[in-house]
Scaffold this motif. Structure first.
Motif, PDB file in Angstrom:
ATOM      1  N   HIS A   1      21.248  -4.064  14.867  1.00  0.00           N
ATOM      2  CA  HIS A   1      19.800  -3.858  15.025  1.00  0.00           C
ATOM      3  C   HIS A   1      19.014  -5.136  14.731  1.00  0.00           C
ATOM      4  O   HIS A   1      18.159  -5.552  15.528  1.00  0.00           O
ATOM      5  CB  HIS A   1      19.324  -2.749  14.093  1.00  0.00           C
ATOM      6  N   TYR A   2      19.289  -5.764  13.588  1.00  0.00           N
ATOM      7  CA  TYR A   2      18.477  -6.916  13.182  1.00  0.00           C
ATOM      8  C   TYR A   2      18.784  -8.183  13.977  1.00  0.00           C
ATOM      9  O   TYR A   2      18.072  -9.175  13.851  1.00  0.00           O
ATOM     10  CB  TYR A   2      18.637  -7.174  11.682  1.00  0.00           C
ATOM     11  N   GLN A   3      19.858  -8.159  14.771  1.00  0.00           N
ATOM     12  CA  GLN A   3      20.128  -9.286  15.664  1.00  0.00           C
ATOM     13  C   GLN A   3      19.683  -8.981  17.092  1.00  0.00           C
ATOM     14  O   GLN A   3      19.888  -9.794  17.987  1.00  0.00           O
ATOM     15  CB  GLN A   3      21.634  -9.601  15.658  1.00  0.00           C
TER      16      GLN A   3
ATOM     17  N   VAL B   1      10.819   9.184  24.029  1.00  0.00           N
ATOM     18  CA  VAL B   1      11.054   8.134  23.035  1.00  0.00           C
ATOM     19  C   VAL B   1      11.856   6.995  23.649  1.00  0.00           C
ATOM     20  O   VAL B   1      12.617   7.194  24.598  1.00  0.00           O
ATOM     21  CB  VAL B   1      11.823   8.662  21.796  1.00  0.00           C
ATOM     22  N   ASP B   2      11.667   5.835  23.064  1.00  0.00           N
ATOM     23  CA  ASP B   2      12.451   4.650  23.433  1.00  0.00           C
ATOM     24  C   ASP B   2      13.280   4.277  22.218  1.00  0.00           C
ATOM     25  O   ASP B   2      12.826   3.567  21.326  1.00  0.00           O
ATOM     26  CB  ASP B   2      11.503   3.513  23.824  1.00  0.00           C
TER      27      ASP B   2
ATOM     28  N   LYS C   1      11.180  -3.601  15.006  1.00  0.00           N
ATOM     29  CA  LYS C   1      10.918  -2.165  14.981  1.00  0.00           C
ATOM     30  C   LYS C   1      11.844  -1.511  13.948  1.00  0.00           C
ATOM     31  O   LYS C   1      12.800  -2.119  13.484  1.00  0.00           O
ATOM     32  CB  LYS C   1      11.151  -1.563  16.375  1.00  0.00           C
ATOM     33  N   PRO C   2      11.572  -0.264  13.600  1.00  0.00           N
ATOM     34  CA  PRO C   2      12.376   0.346  12.522  1.00  0.00           C
ATOM     35  C   PRO C   2      13.794   0.691  12.952  1.00  0.00           C
ATOM     36  O   PRO C   2      14.070   0.921  14.126  1.00  0.00           O
ATOM     37  CB  PRO C   2      11.578   1.617  12.197  1.00  0.00           C
ATOM     38  N   ILE C   3      14.668   0.714  11.953  1.00  0.00           N
ATOM     39  CA  ILE C   3      15.984   1.317  12.124  1.00  0.00           C
ATOM     40  C   ILE C   3      16.025   2.523  11.193  1.00  0.00           C
ATOM     41  O   ILE C   3      15.787   2.391   9.987  1.00  0.00           O
ATOM     42  CB  ILE C   3      17.153   0.343  11.838  1.00  0.00           C
TER      43      ILE C   3
ATOM     44  N   GLY D   1      10.932   2.981  19.583  1.00  0.00           N
ATOM     45  CA  GLY D   1      10.829   1.527  19.751  1.00  0.00           C
ATOM     46  C   GLY D   1      11.938   0.773  19.058  1.00  0.00           C
ATOM     47  O   GLY D   1      12.148  -0.418  19.315  1.00  0.00           O
ATOM     48  N   GLY D   2      12.640   1.429  18.156  1.00  0.00           N
ATOM     49  CA  GLY D   2      13.687   0.764  17.380  1.00  0.00           C
ATOM     50  C   GLY D   2      15.054   1.370  17.614  1.00  0.00           C
ATOM     51  O   GLY D   2      15.448   1.645  18.740  1.00  0.00           O
TER      52      GLY D   2
END
Length: 448
Positions: free
Chosen positions: A185-187, A275-276, A193-195, A236-237
């Protein structure tokens, strides 16, 4: 350090009174009288906040706003305006100003607006800092492992992070599936956006759907307000569905719909929510076996298994154990203020252990060893007993004569106990004379 404020106001009395009020609150204030002077100040100084009139001699308040947004986008700008120029102030808000205040105003009103602007700025800066730290923490270089098995995982992570594809992480408990999901996620492009992390096995069956998809007011007894679900929060995440193999079949059907249509329905609602969300799932179960057993939907399995990431158990990458021990030791030394290290012999013992709990078990062992250590060097005997294994029984350093004497003594005692102290009967059983038995009793100091 006090916050610095650039104050731009051509009306002398207001400029002086506002400057005094802000200084009284502990702020450092640079008052200037026209727009051009303000633009020069923005080019030279670093301000926490800008307060500016809209209509000024020289450059306007809007010009100051634009330059501030270019020079320091996070610095809030408060516009001051006369009643007749409210339209300009609203336009300035749309261009990025934090707020506007209409003249004449109460100084307390301005101080409240200033405090609010600085608080929002602080929260924004803190969020940016935390996101940078998280992005750095969950970078591939921070996942420890030089073994071939982990190098293959790193290569795959680099590719997976650049995509938006669904990922299925497979591995035993304790292999770091959540760390891998967070790293992806963070890469990724969704890192800002949130995880949202969900442990499917930890949710009670009767609450799973309401937790994942939310509910409408009145959906059931006690639903007094609408509650967003985890998929709402992850919009979004990324949503990380850990232990997805434990989901009930009915919930699996709804997850499948999200994957196929990107929509779901809240409990008590007939409308769909779009949702995305990127889905990353993980399990320690054999999903193929679960499909064959009828406990997991085959179509969901194939939808999830777009990019599988298989994490090796620690016993399959023992070469990484010294690196992990070193990294965990440094972490706990920092936390506990200690300076411990593991002796090579202790590391060797750890490398010979099977680690059914994988990296999580090793982490716990290192923490326990450091917390309970009596010395700065942790040796094999300081490790938990189940790591060391059963100790070998030591061979007594006794002569053969001593062993024979002990055996003779034990046998005489047993025979005398059998004959209830009758020495004649005991001598007969032992095949010696009564005199010899008497000498043996004295030799072994028997009191029978």
């Amino acid at each position: 350090m006090s916050k610095s404020i650039l104050l731009v106001e051509d009306e002398k009395i207001l400029r002086i009174s506002l400057t005094d009020a802000l200084k009284a609150e502990g702020y450092t204030v640079l008052p200037v009288v026209d727009g051009d002077e303000a633009l020069a100040a923005l080019g030279e100084g670093d301000f926490s906040l800008v307060i500016t009139d809209i209509r000024l001699p020289g450059a306007s308040g809007v010009d100051i706003l634009r330059k501030s947004l270019v020079e320091s986008p996070l610095t809030p700008v408060i516009m001051m305006t006369a009643y007749g120029s409210i339209k300009d102030a609203v336009s300035a808000i749309r261009s990025g100003a934090f707020d506007y205040i209409t003249k004449p105003f109460d100084l307390d009103e301005m101080l409240v607006t200033v405090a609010k602007a600085l608080e929002v700025q602080h929260i924004t800066e803190e969020n940016i800092r935390l996101k940078k730290e998280l992005s750095s923490y969950y970078g591939v270089p921070n996942i420890i492992g030089e073994s071939k098995a982990m190098q293959a995982v790193f290569v795959l992570l680099g590719k997976v992070s650049r995509t938006a594809s669904t990922v299925l992480i497979l591995g035993e408990s304790g292999t770091g599936k959540e760390l891998i999901a967070s790293t992806i996620h963070y890469q990724s492009a969704r890192k800002d956006k949130p995880i949202i992390r969900v442990n499917c096995a930890a949710l009670p069956p009767e609450l799973i759907e309401s937790e994942l998809f939310g509910y409408e007011k009145g959906a059931f007894t006690g639903a007094s307000t609408r509650k967003p679900g985890r998929f709402d929060l992850a919009d979004g995440g990324t949503i990380f569905l850990d232990e997805i193999g434990d989901l009930p079949l009915l919930t699996q059907t709804k997850i499948l719909r999200v994957l196929e249509e990107r929509t779901f329905e809240r409990l008590g609602s007939t409308g769909s929510v779009k949702v995305d969300v990127r889905i990353i799932a993980a399990t320690n179960k054999d999903l193929v076996g679960e499909v064959k057993a009828g406990r997991f939907r085959e179509d969901l399995y194939y939808r999830l298994n777009v990019i599988p990431v298989v994490l090796p158990p620690l016993r399959a990458r023992k070469d990484d154990i010294p690196l992990l021990v070193y990294a965990f030791t440094r972490r706990f030394n920092d936390q506990l203020g200690t300076s411990n290290s593991f002796a090579p012999e202790a590391v060797e013992v750890l490398m010979n252990y099977a680690f059914p709990g994988n990296v999580r078990e090793l982490l716990n062992i290192v923490e326990r060893s450091i917390a309970l250590a009596n010395d700065t060097i942790i040796r094999p005997e300081d490790l938990p007993a189940h790591i060391i294994g059963p100790r070998q029984k030591k061979t007594p350093l006794t002569s053969l004569q001593g062993i024979v004497a002990d055996a003779e003594k034990d046998h005489i005692i047993k025979v005398l106990q059998l004959t209830k102290g009758n020495r004649s009967r005991a001598a007969e059983i032992l095949g010696v004379s009564r005199k010899t038995l008497w000498e043996k009793i004295n030799l072994h100091h028997l009191d029978l």
